[in-house]
Design an enzyme around this catalytic site. Structure first.
Site, PDB file in Angstrom:
ATOM      1  CG  HIS A  17     -23.099  -1.923  44.999  1.00 29.41           C
ATOM      2  ND1 HIS A  17     -22.151  -2.853  44.669  1.00 29.41           N
ATOM      3  CD2 HIS A  17     -22.916  -1.664  46.318  1.00 29.41           C
ATOM      4  CE1 HIS A  17     -21.416  -3.138  45.731  1.00 29.41           C
ATOM      5  NE2 HIS A  17     -21.852  -2.437  46.747  1.00 29.41           N
ATOM      6  CE  LYS A  42     -14.398  -3.091  53.097  1.00 30.58           C
ATOM      7  NZ  LYS A  42     -15.749  -3.181  52.530  1.00 30.58           N
ATOM      8  NE  ARG A  91     -25.039  -4.663  52.806  1.00 28.68           N
ATOM      9  CZ  ARG A  91     -23.785  -4.915  52.533  1.00 28.68           C
ATOM     10  NH1 ARG A  91     -23.486  -5.798  51.631  1.00 28.68           N
ATOM     11  NH2 ARG A  91     -22.823  -4.302  53.171  1.00 28.68           N
TER      12      ARG A  91
HETATM   13  P1  ADP Z   1     -17.616  -0.286  51.551  1.00 28.91           P
HETATM   14  O1  ADP Z   1     -16.297  -0.964  51.480  1.00 28.91           O
HETATM   15  O2  ADP Z   1     -17.518   1.199  51.668  1.00 28.91           O
HETATM   16  O3  ADP Z   1     -18.573  -0.876  52.545  1.00 28.91           O
HETATM   17  P2  ADP Z   1     -19.176  -1.562  49.480  1.00 28.91           P
HETATM   18  O4  ADP Z   1     -18.846  -1.566  48.040  1.00 28.91           O
HETATM   19  O5  ADP Z   1     -19.142  -2.863  50.178  1.00 28.91           O
HETATM   20  O6  ADP Z   1     -18.210  -0.484  50.100  1.00 28.91           O
HETATM   21  O7  ADP Z   1     -20.617  -0.935  49.688  1.00 28.91           O
HETATM   22  C1  ADP Z   1     -20.915   0.387  49.333  1.00 28.91           C
HETATM   23  C2  ADP Z   1     -22.253   0.773  49.918  1.00 28.91           C
HETATM   24  O8  ADP Z   1     -23.265  -0.022  49.304  1.00 28.91           O
HETATM   25  C3  ADP Z   1     -22.389   0.525  51.417  1.00 28.91           C
HETATM   26  O9  ADP Z   1     -23.152   1.563  51.975  1.00 28.91           O
HETATM   27  C4  ADP Z   1     -23.135  -0.783  51.502  1.00 28.91           C
HETATM   28  O10 ADP Z   1     -23.890  -0.877  52.704  1.00 28.91           O
HETATM   29  C5  ADP Z   1     -24.039  -0.653  50.296  1.00 28.91           C
HETATM   30  N1  ADP Z   1     -24.460  -1.960  49.792  1.00 28.91           N
HETATM   31  C6  ADP Z   1     -23.694  -3.011  49.478  1.00 28.91           C
HETATM   32  N2  ADP Z   1     -24.428  -4.058  49.047  1.00 28.91           N
HETATM   33  C7  ADP Z   1     -25.713  -3.638  49.073  1.00 28.91           C
HETATM   34  C8  ADP Z   1     -26.968  -4.246  48.786  1.00 28.91           C
HETATM   35  N3  ADP Z   1     -27.066  -5.509  48.409  1.00 28.91           N
HETATM   36  N4  ADP Z   1     -28.083  -3.499  48.947  1.00 28.91           N
HETATM   37  C9  ADP Z   1     -28.001  -2.234  49.383  1.00 28.91           C
HETATM   38  N5  ADP Z   1     -26.873  -1.611  49.705  1.00 28.91           N
HETATM   39  C10 ADP Z   1     -25.735  -2.289  49.555  1.00 28.91           C
END
Ligand code: ADP
Length: 160
Positions: A17, A42, A91
């Site tokens: 992130h 979630k 990803r």
């Molecule tokens: P959500 O529940 O909305 O998917 P997340 O916290 O899992 O929330 O992810 C938020 C955003 O960050 C999403 O767009 C996800 O694809 C992106 N994201 C998560 N992990 C990574 C990573 N390792 N590299 C790039 N983007 C990421």
């Protein structure tokens, strides 16, 4: 001002992130609001207050970024923040279908807000909050994947 919102559950905030935020804030946007979904559908390990706090701590020192909690429609919140872009990460191919659906719906709800997707740096392409939680739960070392604050918070959660 070129302002973006970066929404997510961030349960917890990872280096993946952070990498996305850093690249977007230094190269593309003047300001980024990391928007932590407070009432996630979630099941989250961390409370919304904890997720916000950990995102703030993980982004300590990164310029032009604010972390805020939000509920309700993202497009409405983006408008309040004067943001014209929704930033998301892509990803793997399996992210695509959900992201495509979300961005199409957001476009219907507000035509003036565009979704922009960034792919992660190679070293974070495999990284997700769920994997980090799984590793921490099993007693593995999450040092390469999260900030020290998140690492300590995970340790505490799984001790309970
Ligand atoms: P959500 O529940 O909305 O998917 P997340 O916290 O899992 O929330 O992810 C938020 C955003 O960050 C999403 O767009 C996800 O694809 C992106 N994201 C998560 N992990 C990574 C990573 N390792 N590299 C790039 N983007 C990421």
């Amino acid at each position: 001002m070129n302002i973006a919102v970066y929404p997510g559950t961030f349960d917890p905030f990872t280096n993946g992130h952070k990498d996305l935020v850093q690249r977007a804030s230094s190269n593309i946007f003047d300001k980024i609001y990391v928007c932590v979904v407070e009432k996630s559908n979630k099941d989250t390990l961390f409370t919304s207050a904890e997720r916000i706090e950990l995102a703030k701590k993980s982004l300590n020192g990164v310029e032009n970024v604010d972390v805020v909690g939000f509920n309700g429609l993202l497009v409405d919140y983006a408008k309040i923040l004067n943001a014209s872009v929704i930033l998301r990460g892509l990803r793997v191919v399996s992210d695509f279908e959900y992201e495509f659906q979300m961005s199409s719906m957001n476009k219907k709800l507000n035509q003036n807000i565009e979704s922009i997707f960034l792919t992660p740096s190679e070293s974070y392409a495999f990284l997700s909050s769920s994997l980090v939680k799984e590793i921490a739960k099993l007693g593995g070392d999450v040092t390469p994947f999260v900030s020290n604050d998140v690492k300590q918070a995970l340790k505490k959660k799984f001790k309970q």
